[in-house]
Structures are given as structure tokens and as C-alpha cells.
Design a protein around this motif. Structure first.
Motif, PDB file in Angstrom:
ATOM      1  N   LEU A 151       0.829  -1.205   0.000  1.00  0.00           N
ATOM      2  CA  LEU A 151       0.000   0.000   0.000  1.00  0.00           C
ATOM      3  C   LEU A 151       0.863   1.256   0.000  1.00  0.00           C
ATOM      4  CD1 LEU A 151      -2.757  -1.034   2.575  1.00  0.00           C
ATOM      5  CD2 LEU A 151      -3.103  -0.557   0.144  1.00  0.00           C
ATOM      6  N   ARG A 152       1.920   1.226   0.780  1.00  0.00           N
ATOM      7  CA  ARG A 152       2.804   2.392   0.809  1.00  0.00           C
ATOM      8  C   ARG A 152       3.488   2.593  -0.542  1.00  0.00           C
ATOM      9  NH1 ARG A 152       5.348   1.212   6.842  1.00  0.00           N
ATOM     10  NH2 ARG A 152       3.632   2.201   8.017  1.00  0.00           N
ATOM     11  N   GLY A 153       3.848   1.487  -1.191  1.00  0.00           N
ATOM     12  CA  GLY A 153       4.441   1.581  -2.519  1.00  0.00           C
ATOM     13  C   GLY A 153       3.460   2.181  -3.521  1.00  0.00           C
ATOM     14  N   ALA A 154       2.204   1.721  -3.476  1.00  0.00           N
ATOM     15  CA  ALA A 154       1.177   2.263  -4.371  1.00  0.00           C
ATOM     16  C   ALA A 154       0.932   3.740  -4.073  1.00  0.00           C
ATOM     17  CB  ALA A 154      -0.114   1.472  -4.217  1.00  0.00           C
ATOM     18  N   ALA A 155       0.973   4.108  -2.787  1.00  0.00           N
ATOM     19  CA  ALA A 155       0.783   5.506  -2.410  1.00  0.00           C
ATOM     20  C   ALA A 155       1.915   6.373  -2.952  1.00  0.00           C
ATOM     21  CB  ALA A 155       0.689   5.632  -0.888  1.00  0.00           C
ATOM     22  N   ARG A 156       3.133   5.835  -2.932  1.00  0.00           N
ATOM     23  CA  ARG A 156       4.267   6.602  -3.480  1.00  0.00           C
ATOM     24  C   ARG A 156       4.076   6.837  -4.982  1.00  0.00           C
ATOM     25  NH1 ARG A 156       7.218   3.513   0.414  1.00  0.00           N
ATOM     26  NH2 ARG A 156       7.599   1.832  -1.097  1.00  0.00           N
ATOM     27  N   VAL A 157       3.573   5.817  -5.690  1.00  0.00           N
ATOM     28  CA  VAL A 157       3.305   5.960  -7.121  1.00  0.00           C
ATOM     29  C   VAL A 157       2.245   7.037  -7.362  1.00  0.00           C
ATOM     30  CG1 VAL A 157       2.347   4.811  -9.159  1.00  0.00           C
ATOM     31  CG2 VAL A 157       3.992   3.611  -7.702  1.00  0.00           C
ATOM     32  N   GLU A 158       1.165   7.001  -6.564  1.00  0.00           N
ATOM     33  CA  GLU A 158       0.097   7.992  -6.723  1.00  0.00           C
ATOM     34  C   GLU A 158       0.587   9.391  -6.379  1.00  0.00           C
ATOM     35  OE1 GLU A 158      -2.624   7.793  -8.148  1.00  0.00           O
ATOM     36  OE2 GLU A 158      -2.846   5.630  -8.324  1.00  0.00           O
ATOM     37  N   LEU A 159       1.464   9.491  -5.387  1.00  0.00           N
ATOM     38  CA  LEU A 159       2.000  10.800  -5.016  1.00  0.00           C
ATOM     39  C   LEU A 159       2.833  11.373  -6.158  1.00  0.00           C
ATOM     40  CD1 LEU A 159       2.335  12.991  -2.891  1.00  0.00           C
ATOM     41  CD2 LEU A 159       4.289  11.716  -1.972  1.00  0.00           C
ATOM     42  N   THR A 160       3.624  10.517  -6.802  1.00  0.00           N
ATOM     43  CA  THR A 160       4.412  10.957  -7.955  1.00  0.00           C
ATOM     44  C   THR A 160       3.493  11.413  -9.079  1.00  0.00           C
ATOM     45  OG1 THR A 160       6.203   9.429  -7.402  1.00  0.00           O
ATOM     46  CG2 THR A 160       6.131  10.249  -9.669  1.00  0.00           C
ATOM     47  N   SER A 161       2.415  10.633  -9.316  1.00  0.00           N
ATOM     48  CA  SER A 161       1.443  10.996 -10.348  1.00  0.00           C
ATOM     49  C   SER A 161       0.786  12.337 -10.025  1.00  0.00           C
ATOM     50  CB  SER A 161       0.373   9.905 -10.461  1.00  0.00           C
ATOM     51  OG  SER A 161      -0.668  10.304 -11.322  1.00  0.00           O
ATOM     52  N   LEU A 162       0.436  12.536  -8.757  1.00  0.00           N
ATOM     53  CA  LEU A 162      -0.206  13.774  -8.343  1.00  0.00           C
ATOM     54  C   LEU A 162       0.723  14.965  -8.570  1.00  0.00           C
ATOM     55  CD1 LEU A 162      -2.497  15.325  -7.027  1.00  0.00           C
ATOM     56  CD2 LEU A 162      -1.572  14.705  -4.791  1.00  0.00           C
ATOM     57  N   LYS A 163       1.990  14.814  -8.209  1.00  0.00           N
ATOM     58  CA  LYS A 163       2.947  15.913  -8.401  1.00  0.00           C
ATOM     59  C   LYS A 163       3.134  16.229  -9.880  1.00  0.00           C
ATOM     60  CE  LYS A 163       5.573  15.278  -4.118  1.00  0.00           C
ATOM     61  NZ  LYS A 163       6.877  14.864  -3.520  1.00  0.00           N
ATOM     62  N   THR A 164       3.118  15.178 -10.715  1.00  0.00           N
ATOM     63  CA  THR A 164       3.224  15.389 -12.166  1.00  0.00           C
ATOM     64  C   THR A 164       2.024  16.174 -12.675  1.00  0.00           C
ATOM     65  OG1 THR A 164       4.477  13.332 -12.442  1.00  0.00           O
ATOM     66  CG2 THR A 164       3.389  14.224 -14.400  1.00  0.00           C
ATOM     67  N   ARG A 165       0.823  15.793 -12.228  1.00  0.00           N
ATOM     68  CA  ARG A 165      -0.385  16.500 -12.647  1.00  0.00           C
ATOM     69  C   ARG A 165      -0.379  17.948 -12.162  1.00  0.00           C
ATOM     70  NH1 ARG A 165      -1.539  13.376 -16.717  1.00  0.00           N
ATOM     71  NH2 ARG A 165      -1.952  11.227 -16.112  1.00  0.00           N
ATOM     72  N   GLN A 166       0.103  18.163 -10.951  1.00  0.00           N
ATOM     73  CA  GLN A 166       0.152  19.526 -10.422  1.00  0.00           C
ATOM     74  C   GLN A 166       1.114  20.396 -11.220  1.00  0.00           C
ATOM     75  OE1 GLN A 166       1.087  18.520  -6.352  1.00  0.00           O
ATOM     76  NE2 GLN A 166      -1.044  18.721  -5.691  1.00  0.00           N
ATOM     77  N   ALA A 167       2.241  19.813 -11.626  1.00  0.00           N
ATOM     78  CA  ALA A 167       3.185  20.554 -12.472  1.00  0.00           C
ATOM     79  C   ALA A 167       2.558  20.856 -13.830  1.00  0.00           C
ATOM     80  CB  ALA A 167       4.474  19.744 -12.642  1.00  0.00           C
ATOM     81  N   GLU A 168       1.792  19.898 -14.355  1.00  0.00           N
ATOM     82  CA  GLU A 168       1.100  20.090 -15.627  1.00  0.00           C
ATOM     83  C   GLU A 168       0.066  21.205 -15.503  1.00  0.00           C
ATOM     84  OE1 GLU A 168      -1.422  17.376 -18.853  1.00  0.00           O
ATOM     85  OE2 GLU A 168      -0.635  16.465 -17.022  1.00  0.00           O
ATOM     86  N   LEU A 169      -0.635  21.233 -14.372  1.00  0.00           N
ATOM     87  CA  LEU A 169      -1.605  22.298 -14.130  1.00  0.00           C
ATOM     88  C   LEU A 169      -0.933  23.660 -14.154  1.00  0.00           C
ATOM     89  CD1 LEU A 169      -3.779  20.759 -11.266  1.00  0.00           C
ATOM     90  CD2 LEU A 169      -4.545  21.319 -13.560  1.00  0.00           C
ATOM     91  N   GLN A 170       0.224  23.756 -13.525  1.00  0.00           N
ATOM     92  CA  GLN A 170       0.952  25.024 -13.500  1.00  0.00           C
ATOM     93  C   GLN A 170       1.333  25.468 -14.906  1.00  0.00           C
ATOM     94  OE1 GLN A 170       1.395  27.076 -11.103  1.00  0.00           O
ATOM     95  NE2 GLN A 170       0.746  25.857  -9.350  1.00  0.00           N
ATOM     96  N   ARG A 171       1.773  24.516 -15.737  1.00  0.00           N
ATOM     97  CA  ARG A 171       2.161  24.862 -17.111  1.00  0.00           C
ATOM     98  C   ARG A 171       0.960  25.381 -17.896  1.00  0.00           C
ATOM     99  NH1 ARG A 171       4.900  19.943 -16.819  1.00  0.00           N
ATOM    100  NH2 ARG A 171       3.352  18.933 -18.178  1.00  0.00           N
ATOM    101  N   HIS A 172      -0.163  24.669 -17.794  1.00  0.00           N
ATOM    102  CA  HIS A 172      -1.357  25.095 -18.527  1.00  0.00           C
ATOM    103  C   HIS A 172      -1.880  26.427 -17.990  1.00  0.00           C
ATOM    104  CE1 HIS A 172      -1.272  21.479 -20.729  1.00  0.00           C
ATOM    105  NE2 HIS A 172      -1.747  20.686 -19.794  1.00  0.00           N
ATOM    106  N   ARG A 173      -1.824  26.611 -16.676  1.00  0.00           N
ATOM    107  CA  ARG A 173      -2.273  27.874 -16.087  1.00  0.00           C
ATOM    108  C   ARG A 173      -1.429  29.036 -16.622  1.00  0.00           C
ATOM    109  NH1 ARG A 173      -1.836  26.568 -11.127  1.00  0.00           N
ATOM    110  NH2 ARG A 173      -4.013  26.143 -10.660  1.00  0.00           N
ATOM    111  N   LYS A 174      -0.122  28.817 -16.722  1.00  0.00           N
ATOM    112  CA  LYS A 174       0.773  29.861 -17.226  1.00  0.00           C
ATOM    113  C   LYS A 174       0.449  30.184 -18.679  1.00  0.00           C
ATOM    114  CE  LYS A 174       5.696  31.003 -17.614  1.00  0.00           C
ATOM    115  NZ  LYS A 174       7.084  30.508 -17.393  1.00  0.00           N
ATOM    116  N   THR A 175       0.174  29.140 -19.476  1.00  0.00           N
ATOM    117  CA  THR A 175      -0.191  29.355 -20.877  1.00  0.00           C
ATOM    118  C   THR A 175      -1.487  30.149 -20.989  1.00  0.00           C
ATOM    119  OG1 THR A 175       0.883  27.294 -21.571  1.00  0.00           O
ATOM    120  CG2 THR A 175      -0.768  28.216 -23.057  1.00  0.00           C
TER     121      THR A 175
END
Length: 358
Positions: free
Chosen positions: A161-185
Motif C-alpha cells: 500500500l505504501r508503494g502504491a501511495a508513493r506511485v500515486e503521489l508521484t502521479s499527483l505531483k506530475t499533474r500539479q506541475a502540468e496544471l501550472q504549465r497550462h495555467r501559465k499558458t
């Protein structure tokens, strides 16, 4: 004796200054158009501003749909992460209980002294009773072994479960960075559009707004006058819509005429294009995807000749804009920051296709 003279200083008013003055004058003439060939760019005409602003709004809307998609995925990743963490916490609590139980067993063994079974049999006053007790202890040992196995299994599950949570956390951070890029555009495109519009006079801006749908007051008035302006009456959709849910969605859209366009908004007081369609069908009890890219696959594709009120109509080759068809070749949509929710003809933008929500 020969006379010695120091070399004379050249006058500041001589050739050097004349040359500098000539260069400076020539540069000034070039900058001011003195020679009749000025280089300053003329201000764009209102028509040119409109073309550029429309393009910027279209690009901003494409980025908005990407932002909406990234936001949807980020929200899903955050929900999965929360669920994984909650499950890990529950399993950890059960693990701690199992560990406490094992600790109690170990303490009991320590207190019993751990005598050799043969010695305990020899010293026992009742060998038969001892043998019965030994069998019970063996069974207890089996239970203890099973408890240890359960603890080990729980440890493995928690680590997974902790391993899966780490994967989801990485995915979440990627999406948040993507949000920032689109917001800037998005903000960059909208700021550029505002700068272009600021070059126009108030009268020119008013004419431009009139060309793109008029003022919010005019649009709100159209919601009440309906067919008097040549628009389908709000109530007429109930007889021509393919089902009651589509009719309810159209009625909702009519009620939101004049609402401001805000990118990323899904109501109740502001919308972007896909947000308006989502909210309209949500009011009818139908759940639609968040983005135009997904909404076009949310029902059955229909041709332009088959359109009925409540159908979703899409525009541009990238499927970056959507409106709600209301009949008579018209739709209600949230155009862009310069024009609130309004009625518009389908031919206002490059038509791409339509979907009927079933």
C-alpha cells in the motif's frame, strides 16, 4: 636651437563633433521618419485586433481544456492517494493489535520458565493431566505460529500500500506541475489579448463587443424575450428535445445567459465552455466528463442535419470548444472572457461534430 612645440589639442568644435552630430542627426531622422521612410509600426486596426484576440482566446481555450483534463486526473490521483493512506492506516492499526497479542504470548512463555517437557512430565503429580495440558500448549503454539504468519502478511500488505501511495503521489505531483504549465499558458494568452484590446478606444471596444454578442444586459434580455429576437423560445425545447433530460439541460442553459466566462469554472455563477455543458446536464441528473475531448464521446454521434435541442456541438479541429444546441441552427455557449454565456449561430466557429447524450 630648434623650437619645440607641444602638439595642439583638436577643438571640440572640429571634425570629430561634426561627424558625431551628423551620425546622431541621421539616426534621429531614421527613427522619426524624417527621410519619409518611418519604421514605427502603426497601431493595428480594430479588425486586426479582433482577429488576433480571437486567435489568442482560441489558444487559451485549448489550454483551458488541457488544464481541465489535468485537474480531473489530479483530483482522481489525490482521491486514490487518500484511499491508499486510509487503508494503510487501518491495516497498521490491526497490525499493532496483532503485535501486542504476540507480545503477550512471548511474555507468558518467559514467565512459565520454559522447562524441558520431559522434566515437566517427570515432576508432574498427574502425568495424564500434564499430557492433556501439553496437547493444549501445542495447539496454542500452532495458533501463535498462525498469528506470526498473519503479522508478516499484514506487513507485506502495508508495504504494498505504501508503494502504491508513493506511485500515486508521484502521479499527483506530475499533474500539479502540468496544471501550472497550462495555467501559465492560459494567463499568458489572456494577458496578451487584454493588452491588444487596451490599444483600442472605448468606442472601438464597444463596437467589437457588439460584434461578438453584445453586452451582458442585452444577452440577459434575450433570455426573457426569446423568439422575439428570432431565437428559439426557451420552452420550445421541451417538445423537440429527444428526451426530458436534454430539455432540462437546455432550460438550464437559458437560465445562465449573461453569466461570465471564467476558465476552469463549472457554475453555478460562471462557466467555461465545457463547464457550462457539464453543469447543464448535471442539473438534469446526467454526469458528463469534464473536457471537450471526453464529452464528444459521451453519447451517440449525430450528423449536423440530425441535430436536436440538447445535443452537444463541437468546434475546431482539436475539439477545443463545445456548446449546447437549442434548435434553429443556434446554440448556447460560453465563448471567451470578452463575451458571457450567450446564444450564437453554429456558423460562428469551424464546426467539428455533435453528440447526443443518451
Amino acid at each position: 636651437m630648434a623650437a619645440h612645440r607641444k602638439p595642439g589639442r583638436r577643438s571640440l568644435g572640429g571634425h570629430t563633433v561634426r561627424t558625431a552630430a551628423t551620425i546622431a542627426f541621421a539616426g534621429a531622422a531614421g527613427a522619426t521618419g524624417f527621410d519619409g521612410t518611418g519604421h514605427a509600426e502603426p497601431n493595428p486596426t480594430p479588425a486586426q485586433v479582433k482577429v488576433k484576440v480571437d486567435k489568442l482566446y482560441q489558444e487559451a481555450e485549448a489550454a483551458t481544456e488541457k488544464y481541465n483534463g489535468a485537474q480531473e486526473k489530479a483530483t482522481a490521483a489525490e482521491q486514490r492517494l487518500t484511499a491508499l493512506r486510509d487503508e494503510a492506516a487501518r491495516k497498521t492499526a490491526r497490525l499493532n493489535t496483532a503485535r501486542e497479542s504476540l507480545g503477550s504470548m512471548a511474555a507468558a512463555e518467559y514467565r512459565s520458565g520454559g522447562l524441558d517437557p520431559a522434566m515437566q512430565l517427570a515432576l508432574s503429580d498427574d502425568p495424564d493431566e500434564y499430557l492433556d495440558g501439553a496437547a493444549f500448549a501445542e495447539r496454542a503454539g500452532d495458533r501463535q505460529s498462525a498469528a506470526v504468519s498473519r503479522v508478516r502478511k499484514q506487513l507485506r500488505e502495508i508495504e504494498q500500500l505504501r508503494g502504491a501511495a508513493r506511485v500515486e503521489l508521484t502521479s499527483l505531483k506530475t499533474r500539479q506541475a502540468e496544471l501550472q504549465r497550462h495555467r501559465k499558458t492560459i494567463t499568458g494568452k489572456l494577458d496578451a489579448a487584454r493588452r491588444l484590446l487596451s490599444q483600442l478606444t472605448a468606442q472601438e471596444r464597444a463596437r467589437l463587443e457588439a460584434d461578438t454578442g453584445g453586452t451582458a444586459g442585452t444577452r440577459a434580455s434575450r433570455a426573457s424575450t426569446g423568439a422575439r429576437d428570432g431565437l428559439p423560445a426557451p420552452g420550445s425545447a421541451t417538445t423537440t428535445a429527444p428526451h426530458s433530460r436534454a430539455a432540462a439541460a437546455v432550460s438550464y442553459a437559458y437560465s445562465k445567459l449573461g453569466s461570465p466566462y471564467v476558465w476552469g469554472a463549472t457554475g453555478p455563477n460562471a462557466f467555461d465552455c465545457s463547464g457550462l455543458v457539464l453543469a447543464a446536464y448535471r442539473s438534469a441528473g446526467v454526469s458528463l466528463p469534464r473536457t471537450t475531448y471526453a464529452q464528444i464521446d459521451a453519447g451517440r454521434r449525430v450528423s449536423r442535419s440530425e441535430l436536436l435541442p440538447g445535443d452537444l456541438v463541437f468546434f475546431y479541429s482539436g475539439i477545443t470548444h463545445v456548446g449546447l444546441y437549442i434548435g434553429d441552427g443556434k446554440m448556447i455557449h460560453a465563448p471567451n472572457p470578452s463575451a458571457p454565456v450567450r446564444v450564437a449561430p453554429l456558423d460562428e466557429m469551424p464546426y467539428a461534430g455533435a453528440t447526443r447524450v443518451v
